[in-house]
Design an enzyme around this catalytic site. Sequence first.
Site, PDB file in Angstrom:
ATOM      1  N   ARG A   1      46.864  34.781  36.576  1.00 48.92           N
ATOM      2  CA  ARG A   1      45.869  33.740  36.825  1.00 48.92           C
ATOM      3  C   ARG A   1      46.037  33.125  38.214  1.00 48.92           C
ATOM      4  NH1 ARG A   1      40.801  32.286  35.640  1.00 48.92           N
ATOM      5  NH2 ARG A   1      40.508  30.049  35.352  1.00 48.92           N
TER       6      ARG A   1
ATOM      7  N   HIS B   1      34.573  31.795  46.289  1.00 46.12           N
ATOM      8  CA  HIS B   1      33.834  32.550  45.276  1.00 46.12           C
ATOM      9  C   HIS B   1      33.295  31.666  44.159  1.00 46.12           C
ATOM     10  CE1 HIS B   1      32.747  35.700  42.518  1.00 46.12           C
ATOM     11  NE2 HIS B   1      33.605  35.269  41.626  1.00 46.12           N
ATOM     12  N   ASP B   2      34.041  30.666  43.767  1.00 42.76           N
ATOM     13  CA  ASP B   2      33.636  29.835  42.629  1.00 42.76           C
ATOM     14  C   ASP B   2      32.542  28.836  42.958  1.00 42.76           C
ATOM     15  OD1 ASP B   2      35.098  31.013  40.695  1.00 42.76           O
ATOM     16  OD2 ASP B   2      36.621  29.448  40.533  1.00 42.76           O
TER      17      ASP B   2
ATOM     18  N   SER C   1      29.424  36.355  39.423  1.00 44.33           N
ATOM     19  CA  SER C   1      30.647  37.135  39.415  1.00 44.33           C
ATOM     20  C   SER C   1      30.512  38.318  38.450  1.00 44.33           C
ATOM     21  CB  SER C   1      31.835  36.219  39.040  1.00 44.33           C
ATOM     22  OG  SER C   1      33.058  36.848  39.299  1.00 44.33           O
TER      23      SER C   1
ATOM     24  N   ASP D   1      32.777  33.132  50.300  1.00 40.93           N
ATOM     25  CA  ASP D   1      33.204  34.012  49.203  1.00 40.93           C
ATOM     26  C   ASP D   1      33.781  35.292  49.791  1.00 40.93           C
ATOM     27  OD1 ASP D   1      33.563  35.603  46.995  1.00 40.93           O
ATOM     28  OD2 ASP D   1      31.533  35.346  46.204  1.00 40.93           O
TER      29      ASP D   1
END
Length: 401
Positions: A233, A363-364, A164, A330
């Site tokens: 967040r 993405h994570d 990232s 992602d």
Amino acid sequence: MSEYIEHDATGRSVGLVEKRFLTFAQEEPGLALESGKTLGPVTLAYETYGTLRPARDNAILVLHALSGDAHAAGYHSLDDPKPGWWETMIGPGKGIDTDRYFVIVSNILGSCMGSTGPASLNPRTGRPYGLDFPLVTIGDMVRAQKVLIDHLGIQELLAVVGGSIGGMQVLEWAVRYPEMVRAAIPLATTARHSALAIAFNEVARQAIMADPDWHQGHYYGAAKPNLGLAVARMIGHITYLSDEAMRLKFGRRLQDKAKVDFHFGIDFQVESYLRYQGQKFVDRFDANAFLYITKAADYFDLAEQHGGGSLVQALAKSRARFLIVSFTSDWLYPTYQSRQLVQALKKNGADVSFCEIKADCGHDAFLLPIPRLGELVRGFLERVAAEDGEPGGEGCATTSR
């Protein structure tokens, strides 16, 4: 960057570790920033694992994403409830094997996790910087890390690794200090943000700045803009997951009820989950640091900043071997952006391996214990360390200089 910290079921860990600090640029004019401003003194928090060989040729620099820190592996005390954020990747016998490599993890400039950032004391006023903190860039972060690497007496890094925003730093390292980087492993990243990524960051920043407790960034010592940071967040967390991951994890299941209540409270499990993630983040992160780091990510443009607008020209400066990894789900940094990096490197005749890993977690994925990712990283590092052979792996493409 979400929090997927897990204990390693194998029990293999670097064990107890210590967070350390390096302070520099204490004399005027301090560290010169790309904005034209200066900053000093500057402190970086960092941790190291493994042993640096006498030849100092086995050092690997690991770089974290937006809300990460220097604590990537092991435990700070026997009572620690969780290990560092990349415990599944770093340790004895793991993808980044601390029996073989000396691993350095640096917290980034602008963070609130031990390094100098907007929550730090401004030596000119004796109060926290707030928005008096200068805007920093990915390049500034890397230049500060270079001071740390010099301080450790390391002239060449076996590899620089990160996902990232950490991957952006990897790319920056590879072109800014080509003589120091033998291998680069950018994971789930991009050479520059898309309009979509900038848009999500801007909405998140606006959520913070619209909080009545934000006070133009000068809220230290008073109520903090917790509501705005929590919403920011929650917005970010949606981009870290995927449609498939959210469908499998939550679907349209209700939270502790059999039917909807026809009000604006929590009905669905996904609502409860996002609120929990937002509140948990408020407890450990600073709202201003979120503003500064997301802005640095938005400003990052490898082609513009190092190649006059050409990604090929920018990456031509690098001498590193590359392992580039993307993940099928992602949508924040989709695979086509990794392929752009690969294509630019191939036009330069560079040694680049690329792999798109099938993963439904978004993405994570790079933070999760995906065995294939660990195997890819381990094999690539072993090849670089041996300076011969080719990385294998089904579905991976490799070209050599």
